[in-house]
Design a protein around this motif. Structure first.
Motif, PDB file in Angstrom:
ATOM      1  N   GLU A 143       0.847  -1.188   0.000  1.00  0.00           N
ATOM      2  CA  GLU A 143       0.000   0.000   0.000  1.00  0.00           C
ATOM      3  C   GLU A 143       0.888   1.245   0.000  1.00  0.00           C
ATOM      4  O   GLU A 143       1.823   1.358   0.800  1.00  0.00           O
ATOM      5  CB  GLU A 143      -0.906   0.008   1.228  1.00  0.00           C
ATOM      6  N   LYS A 144       0.584   2.176  -0.900  1.00  0.00           N
ATOM      7  CA  LYS A 144       1.389   3.380  -1.052  1.00  0.00           C
ATOM      8  C   LYS A 144       0.816   4.531  -0.207  1.00  0.00           C
ATOM      9  O   LYS A 144      -0.400   4.706  -0.111  1.00  0.00           O
ATOM     10  CB  LYS A 144       1.399   3.825  -2.518  1.00  0.00           C
ATOM     11  N   ASP A 145       1.714   5.317   0.365  1.00  0.00           N
ATOM     12  CA  ASP A 145       1.352   6.561   1.030  1.00  0.00           C
ATOM     13  C   ASP A 145       1.681   7.685   0.051  1.00  0.00           C
ATOM     14  O   ASP A 145       2.853   8.028  -0.149  1.00  0.00           O
ATOM     15  CB  ASP A 145       2.138   6.730   2.329  1.00  0.00           C
ATOM     16  N   ALA A 146       0.655   8.264  -0.577  1.00  0.00           N
ATOM     17  CA  ALA A 146       0.865   9.238  -1.638  1.00  0.00           C
ATOM     18  C   ALA A 146       1.641  10.460  -1.185  1.00  0.00           C
ATOM     19  O   ALA A 146       2.284  11.129  -1.997  1.00  0.00           O
ATOM     20  CB  ALA A 146      -0.485   9.667  -2.219  1.00  0.00           C
ATOM     21  N   LEU A 147       1.608  10.770   0.105  1.00  0.00           N
ATOM     22  CA  LEU A 147       2.263  11.969   0.624  1.00  0.00           C
ATOM     23  C   LEU A 147       3.675  11.703   1.139  1.00  0.00           C
ATOM     24  O   LEU A 147       4.423  12.646   1.398  1.00  0.00           O
ATOM     25  CB  LEU A 147       1.421  12.587   1.747  1.00  0.00           C
ATOM     26  N   ALA A 148       4.045  10.437   1.314  1.00  0.00           N
ATOM     27  CA  ALA A 148       5.393  10.103   1.787  1.00  0.00           C
ATOM     28  C   ALA A 148       6.394  10.393   0.678  1.00  0.00           C
ATOM     29  O   ALA A 148       6.313   9.837  -0.414  1.00  0.00           O
ATOM     30  CB  ALA A 148       5.456   8.640   2.211  1.00  0.00           C
ATOM     31  N   THR A 149       7.341  11.258   0.958  1.00  0.00           N
ATOM     32  CA  THR A 149       8.279  11.760  -0.040  1.00  0.00           C
ATOM     33  C   THR A 149       9.704  11.504   0.422  1.00  0.00           C
ATOM     34  O   THR A 149      10.097  11.940   1.515  1.00  0.00           O
ATOM     35  CB  THR A 149       8.060  13.269  -0.258  1.00  0.00           C
ATOM     36  N   LEU A 150      10.479  10.815  -0.392  1.00  0.00           N
ATOM     37  CA  LEU A 150      11.848  10.458  -0.035  1.00  0.00           C
ATOM     38  C   LEU A 150      12.848  11.290  -0.827  1.00  0.00           C
ATOM     39  O   LEU A 150      12.603  11.664  -1.973  1.00  0.00           O
ATOM     40  CB  LEU A 150      12.102   8.978  -0.312  1.00  0.00           C
ATOM     41  N   ALA A 151      13.986  11.553  -0.200  1.00  0.00           N
ATOM     42  CA  ALA A 151      15.115  12.189  -0.877  1.00  0.00           C
ATOM     43  C   ALA A 151      16.386  11.744  -0.177  1.00  0.00           C
ATOM     44  O   ALA A 151      16.374  11.436   1.025  1.00  0.00           O
ATOM     45  CB  ALA A 151      15.000  13.711  -0.831  1.00  0.00           C
ATOM     46  N   MET A 152      17.482  11.674  -0.931  1.00  0.00           N
ATOM     47  CA  MET A 152      18.779  11.335  -0.362  1.00  0.00           C
ATOM     48  C   MET A 152      19.597  12.620  -0.262  1.00  0.00           C
ATOM     49  O   MET A 152      19.947  13.216  -1.281  1.00  0.00           O
ATOM     50  CB  MET A 152      19.474  10.274  -1.208  1.00  0.00           C
ATOM     51  N   PRO A 153      19.892  13.062   0.945  1.00  0.00           N
ATOM     52  CA  PRO A 153      20.403  14.420   1.147  1.00  0.00           C
ATOM     53  C   PRO A 153      21.899  14.613   0.891  1.00  0.00           C
ATOM     54  O   PRO A 153      22.397  15.730   1.067  1.00  0.00           O
ATOM     55  CB  PRO A 153      20.085  14.677   2.624  1.00  0.00           C
ATOM     56  N   ARG A 154      22.600  13.574   0.478  1.00  0.00           N
ATOM     57  CA  ARG A 154      24.046  13.738   0.292  1.00  0.00           C
ATOM     58  C   ARG A 154      24.362  14.847  -0.708  1.00  0.00           C
ATOM     59  O   ARG A 154      25.308  15.605  -0.553  1.00  0.00           O
ATOM     60  CB  ARG A 154      24.678  12.416  -0.156  1.00  0.00           C
ATOM     61  N   CYS A 181      18.207  -2.897   2.105  1.00  0.00           N
ATOM     62  CA  CYS A 181      16.873  -3.457   2.365  1.00  0.00           C
ATOM     63  C   CYS A 181      15.961  -2.432   3.008  1.00  0.00           C
ATOM     64  O   CYS A 181      14.761  -2.363   2.697  1.00  0.00           O
ATOM     65  CB  CYS A 181      16.985  -4.704   3.247  1.00  0.00           C
ATOM     66  N   GLU A 182      16.501  -1.624   3.914  1.00  0.00           N
ATOM     67  CA  GLU A 182      15.700  -0.594   4.572  1.00  0.00           C
ATOM     68  C   GLU A 182      15.265   0.473   3.567  1.00  0.00           C
ATOM     69  O   GLU A 182      14.111   0.928   3.582  1.00  0.00           O
ATOM     70  CB  GLU A 182      16.500   0.038   5.705  1.00  0.00           C
ATOM     71  N   VAL A 183      16.185   0.882   2.686  1.00  0.00           N
ATOM     72  CA  VAL A 183      15.843   1.887   1.672  1.00  0.00           C
ATOM     73  C   VAL A 183      14.790   1.340   0.714  1.00  0.00           C
ATOM     74  O   VAL A 183      13.820   2.022   0.362  1.00  0.00           O
ATOM     75  CB  VAL A 183      17.099   2.327   0.902  1.00  0.00           C
ATOM     76  N   ALA A 184      14.965   0.083   0.291  1.00  0.00           N
ATOM     77  CA  ALA A 184      14.011  -0.526  -0.637  1.00  0.00           C
ATOM     78  C   ALA A 184      12.613  -0.594  -0.022  1.00  0.00           C
ATOM     79  O   ALA A 184      11.611  -0.314  -0.691  1.00  0.00           O
ATOM     80  CB  ALA A 184      14.484  -1.916  -1.041  1.00  0.00           C
ATOM     81  N   ALA A 185      12.529  -0.959   1.253  1.00  0.00           N
ATOM     82  CA  ALA A 185      11.228  -1.045   1.918  1.00  0.00           C
ATOM     83  C   ALA A 185      10.564   0.322   1.991  1.00  0.00           C
ATOM     84  O   ALA A 185       9.342   0.447   1.787  1.00  0.00           O
ATOM     85  CB  ALA A 185      11.394  -1.625   3.319  1.00  0.00           C
ATOM     86  N   LEU A 186      11.348   1.378   2.264  1.00  0.00           N
ATOM     87  CA  LEU A 186      10.789   2.729   2.283  1.00  0.00           C
ATOM     88  C   LEU A 186      10.277   3.128   0.905  1.00  0.00           C
ATOM     89  O   LEU A 186       9.182   3.689   0.771  1.00  0.00           O
ATOM     90  CB  LEU A 186      11.856   3.728   2.748  1.00  0.00           C
ATOM     91  N   MET A 187      11.060   2.842  -0.121  1.00  0.00           N
ATOM     92  CA  MET A 187      10.667   3.230  -1.473  1.00  0.00           C
ATOM     93  C   MET A 187       9.410   2.511  -1.931  1.00  0.00           C
ATOM     94  O   MET A 187       8.559   3.103  -2.610  1.00  0.00           O
ATOM     95  CB  MET A 187      11.816   2.964  -2.454  1.00  0.00           C
ATOM     96  N   ARG A 188       9.269   1.243  -1.587  1.00  0.00           N
ATOM     97  CA  ARG A 188       8.101   0.487  -2.047  1.00  0.00           C
ATOM     98  C   ARG A 188       6.805   0.988  -1.407  1.00  0.00           C
ATOM     99  O   ARG A 188       5.725   0.695  -1.909  1.00  0.00           O
ATOM    100  CB  ARG A 188       8.294  -1.006  -1.782  1.00  0.00           C
ATOM    101  N   ARG A 189       6.915   1.745  -0.323  1.00  0.00           N
ATOM    102  CA  ARG A 189       5.722   2.278   0.345  1.00  0.00           C
ATOM    103  C   ARG A 189       5.533   3.780   0.130  1.00  0.00           C
ATOM    104  O   ARG A 189       4.449   4.306   0.380  1.00  0.00           O
ATOM    105  CB  ARG A 189       5.790   1.975   1.856  1.00  0.00           C
ATOM    106  N   ALA A 190       6.574   4.463  -0.322  1.00  0.00           N
ATOM    107  CA  ALA A 190       6.503   5.909  -0.519  1.00  0.00           C
ATOM    108  C   ALA A 190       5.772   6.243  -1.813  1.00  0.00           C
ATOM    109  O   ALA A 190       5.702   5.433  -2.745  1.00  0.00           O
ATOM    110  CB  ALA A 190       7.901   6.513  -0.533  1.00  0.00           C
ATOM    111  N   GLY A 191       5.245   7.468  -1.882  1.00  0.00           N
ATOM    112  CA  GLY A 191       4.566   7.896  -3.090  1.00  0.00           C
ATOM    113  C   GLY A 191       5.437   8.691  -4.033  1.00  0.00           C
ATOM    114  O   GLY A 191       5.237   8.669  -5.250  1.00  0.00           O
TER     115      GLY A 191
END
Length: 303
Positions: A143-154, A181-191
């Motif tokens: 299930e996706k969270d349409a408002l969850a937004t990811l960025a890599m700040p480096r 694995c942690e990044v992949a799990a976040l991405m699969r749920r982020a919008g």
């Protein structure tokens, strides 16, 4: 034996790609290992590649063994080893130009921008071996969270914060210091994923986000434009262009657009699966040829 030399165990995309490539070489029937400065393996992603200490491994190489590398700073030292060199070109930078012009170095490229660069700089045809996204990133129906937004700040932290602030309902998560694995799990749920490394020569995170079903908004890059197609698989352009598109994220009139873009992005990313890259790696192993046969050393022969 193929020895792939990497500079460290740090969290850098080029190091992960090196391990993935050694894994594929093994699946293709080659004897291959990763060489690190201290013999320790990177622990932030999954790999079955054997890992050895670099100086010891280089000292023990046989005449027909092959040394592979991707960091241009390693060129002079590895050339001095006298072994056959293979340069795994993961991106483009003028620092690699002397390597590309060395006829004794076989050049492998990961995507079209790098292949075009090699042709322009050195007038030679590289071996295109492709690149892949780890299986963990491909969307699995979460299930996706349409408002969850990811960025890599480096690179581009302020760009990411500015883009997220242009639509205050977005919930920005700055991804840093996590394992694969942690990044992949976040991405699969982020919008949403914000790709903020301007003029990136090489980078996988935006493609990983596409595989995971995120809507990708990217500043202009160099090496990823074969999959970052503005208006089709993502939106790519100036900050103003991206802010304009982000403003439409929650507009019902744009729902079909976002659905089509998400599906197109995931479809494009399917072409970058590890299994899709494997045939190219098998062709490379055949090109490199079997190692020369050396007589077995018996106890009598060693005395």
């Amino acid at each position: 034996m193929i020895l792939y030399c990497v500079p460290s165990t740090g969290i850098h995309g080029g190091i992960k790609v090196a391990y993935q490539f050694v894994d594929l070489l093994g699946r293709a029937g080659a004897c291959a290992a990763v060489a690190t400065p201290d013999g320790r393996a990177s622990g932030w992603f999954r790999s079955l590649a054997p890992v050895v200490r670099r100086d010891a491994a280089l000292a023990r190489l046989a005449d027909d063994d092959i040394v592979m590398f991707s960091l241009p700073h390693d060129y002079d030292e590895l050339r001095a080893s006298g072994r056959r060199l293979v340069f795994h070109c993961q991106g483009t930078d003028p620092l690699i130009d002397p390597i590309l012009r060395d006829p004794d170095v076989l050049v492998l490229t990961c995507w079209e921008e790098a292949a075009t660069y090699v042709r322009a700089v050195a007038g030679r045809e590289p071996v295109e071996v492709g690149i892949a996204v780890a299986d963990a990133f491909h969307y699995r129906g979460e299930e996706k969270d349409a408002l969850a937004t990811l960025a890599m700040p480096r690179r581009g932290r302020e760009i990411a914060r500015g883009l997220a602030a242009s639509e205050p309902r977005l919930a920005l998560v700055e991804v840093d210091g996590l394992d694969e694995c942690e990044v992949a799990a976040l991405m699969r749920r982020a919008g949403v994923y914000l790709a903020t490394a301007e003029d990136e020569w090489f980078g996988l995170p935006a493609l990983e986000a596409m595989a995971a079903g995120c809507l990708v908004f990217s500043v202009p890059v160099r090496g990823g434009m074969e999959y970052l197609v503005d208006g089709v698989t993502c939106h790519v352009g100036s900050i103003g262009h991206l802010e304009q598109q982000i403003a439409r994220l929650l507009d019902p009139a744009w729902a079909d657009h976002w659905r089509a873009m998400r599906h197109a992005a995931m479809a494009r990313a399917l072409g970058y699966r590890l299994d899709a890259q494997l045939p190219r790696v098998r062709a490379l192993v055949e090109r490199l040829g079997p190692p020369a046969r050396r007589p077995l050393r018996t106890p009598a022969a060693t005395r």
